[in-house]
Scaffold this motif. Structure first.
Motif, mmCIF file in Angstrom:
data_model
loop_
_atom_site.group_PDB
_atom_site.id
_atom_site.type_symbol
_atom_site.label_atom_id
_atom_site.label_comp_id
_atom_site.label_asym_id
_atom_site.label_seq_id
_atom_site.Cartn_x
_atom_site.Cartn_y
_atom_site.Cartn_z
ATOM 1 N N ILE A 1 -5.994 -2.017 -2.165
ATOM 2 C CA ILE A 1 -4.826 -1.457 -2.846
ATOM 3 C C ILE A 1 -5.254 -0.592 -4.026
ATOM 4 O O ILE A 1 -4.871 0.575 -4.143
ATOM 5 C CB ILE A 1 -3.885 -2.573 -3.347
ATOM 6 C CG1 ILE A 1 -3.638 -3.624 -2.260
ATOM 7 C CG2 ILE A 1 -2.588 -1.977 -3.861
ATOM 8 C CD1 ILE A 1 -2.798 -3.188 -1.127
ATOM 9 N N LEU B 1 0.820 -1.216 0.000
ATOM 10 C CA LEU B 1 0.000 0.000 0.000
ATOM 11 C C LEU B 1 0.853 1.265 0.000
ATOM 12 O O LEU B 1 0.609 2.184 -0.784
ATOM 13 C CB LEU B 1 -0.917 0.005 1.227
ATOM 14 C CG LEU B 1 -2.380 -0.376 1.010
ATOM 15 C CD1 LEU B 1 -3.092 -0.503 2.346
ATOM 16 C CD2 LEU B 1 -3.091 0.630 0.130
ATOM 17 N N ARG C 1 -7.358 2.634 -2.998
ATOM 18 C CA ARG C 1 -6.607 3.789 -2.493
ATOM 19 C C ARG C 1 -5.798 4.443 -3.602
ATOM 20 O O ARG C 1 -5.602 5.665 -3.592
ATOM 21 C CB ARG C 1 -5.672 3.369 -1.350
ATOM 22 C CG ARG C 1 -6.356 2.798 -0.128
ATOM 23 C CD ARG C 1 -7.629 3.512 0.230
ATOM 24 N NE ARG C 1 -7.419 4.877 0.648
ATOM 25 C CZ ARG C 1 -8.402 5.745 0.893
ATOM 26 N NH1 ARG C 1 -9.662 5.366 0.754
ATOM 27 N NH2 ARG C 1 -8.141 6.974 1.273
ATOM 28 N N SER D 1 0.062 10.590 0.312
ATOM 29 C CA SER D 1 -0.300 9.268 -0.213
ATOM 30 C C SER D 1 0.362 8.163 0.603
ATOM 31 O O SER D 1 -0.252 7.127 0.880
ATOM 32 C CB SER D 1 0.106 9.155 -1.685
ATOM 33 O OG SER D 1 -0.611 10.091 -2.476
ATOM 34 N N GLY E 1 -1.566 5.331 2.768
ATOM 35 C CA GLY E 1 -1.275 3.909 2.629
ATOM 36 C C GLY E 1 -0.939 3.272 3.965
ATOM 37 O O GLY E 1 -1.408 2.173 4.275
ATOM 38 N N ASN F 1 1.115 3.531 -3.377
ATOM 39 C CA ASN F 1 0.604 4.898 -3.275
ATOM 40 C C ASN F 1 1.672 5.925 -3.637
ATOM 41 O O ASN F 1 1.400 6.905 -4.342
ATOM 42 C CB ASN F 1 0.095 5.167 -1.853
ATOM 43 C CG ASN F 1 -1.367 4.807 -1.669
ATOM 44 O OD1 ASN F 1 -1.951 4.110 -2.496
ATOM 45 N ND2 ASN F 1 -1.969 5.249 -0.583
#
Length: 219
Positions: free
Chosen positions: A110, A48, A113, A126, A130, A52
């Motif tokens: 995943i 993540l 986002r 970001s 995440g 991101n």
């Protein structure tokens, strides 16, 4: 939302499992032990954050028409790297998680986002998003796996993921005569998830009603 609110949103208010109902398949399947929960949680957090960050960095040069394929390629590459690392250094964890590690590629958390946040915000925000959502997902896994493991075996234990024979801690909580082995089965997973999701929904409704009551009193 400010950065603090954005970071903490994934814990309760927008918890990906209990509030947004994302990633439920992997949650139900692997939440049989604390080892599985922490291993999967860490893998998702790493993917993540990195996905991101990369998608945020590429957002201004990614054509809108192909943004989803670009997201999938980035996520798939990261997941493959994570899978190879786990297979090399924690083979027992790789065996326990099985197909659910490569399936992180299509995990709705995943991709969701990436589309909802990383493609519209800066790199630092970001990464923070995440981390927050990943911690929320791991929190959901840990709570579910702890409940299921205790009820199904009577013991809460955690082993070294790099050496499964080395037990870090093992606590006997329920006598053997009172364990409910059904909670190690799919039915137990659905029951645990339903009760926890209902508790989170009830808490959120309580907060909303409390805010409404406070607003009426202020008038």
């Amino acid at each position: 939302m400010n950065r603090r609110e954005n970071f903490t949103a994934g814990f309760i208010r927008e918890n990906p499992v209990f509030s947004l109902y994302l990633g439920i398949c992997s949650t139900l399947a692997i939440s049989t032990s604390l080892n599985n929960a922490i291993g999967m949680g860490v893998a998702v957090i790493v993917v993540l954050i990195l996905s991101n960050v990369l998608i945020s960095a590429l957002r201004k040069i990614t054509p809108n028409e192909i943004r989803i394929p670009v997201y999938i390629v980035v996520i798939a590459a990261l997941v493959k790297i994570i899978q190879m690392v786990i297979k090399a250094y924690a083979p027992s964890l790789d065996t326990a998680l099985g197909v659910f590690i490569p399936l992180i590629v299509v995990n709705c958390i995943i991709l969701g986002r990436a589309e909802a946040f990383a493609s519209k915000n800066g790199i630092f925000d970001s990464a923070l998003d995440g981390l927050g959502m990943g911690l929320g997902y791991m929190f959901a896994l840990i709570v579910m796996s702890s409940i299921r493991q205790i009820l199904a075996t009577g013991i809460l234990s955690f082993s070294n993921p790099f050496n499964i024979e080395q037990t870090i801690f093992s606590i006997k909580i329920i006598p053997e005569d009172y364990i409910i082995s059904l909670f190690s089965q799919p039915f137990g997973a659905f029951c645990t998830f339903a009760l926890l999701a209902a508790a989170v929904a009830g808490y959120k409704n309580y907060k909303v009603n409390k805010a409404k009551a406070a607003a009426k009193e202020a008038k």
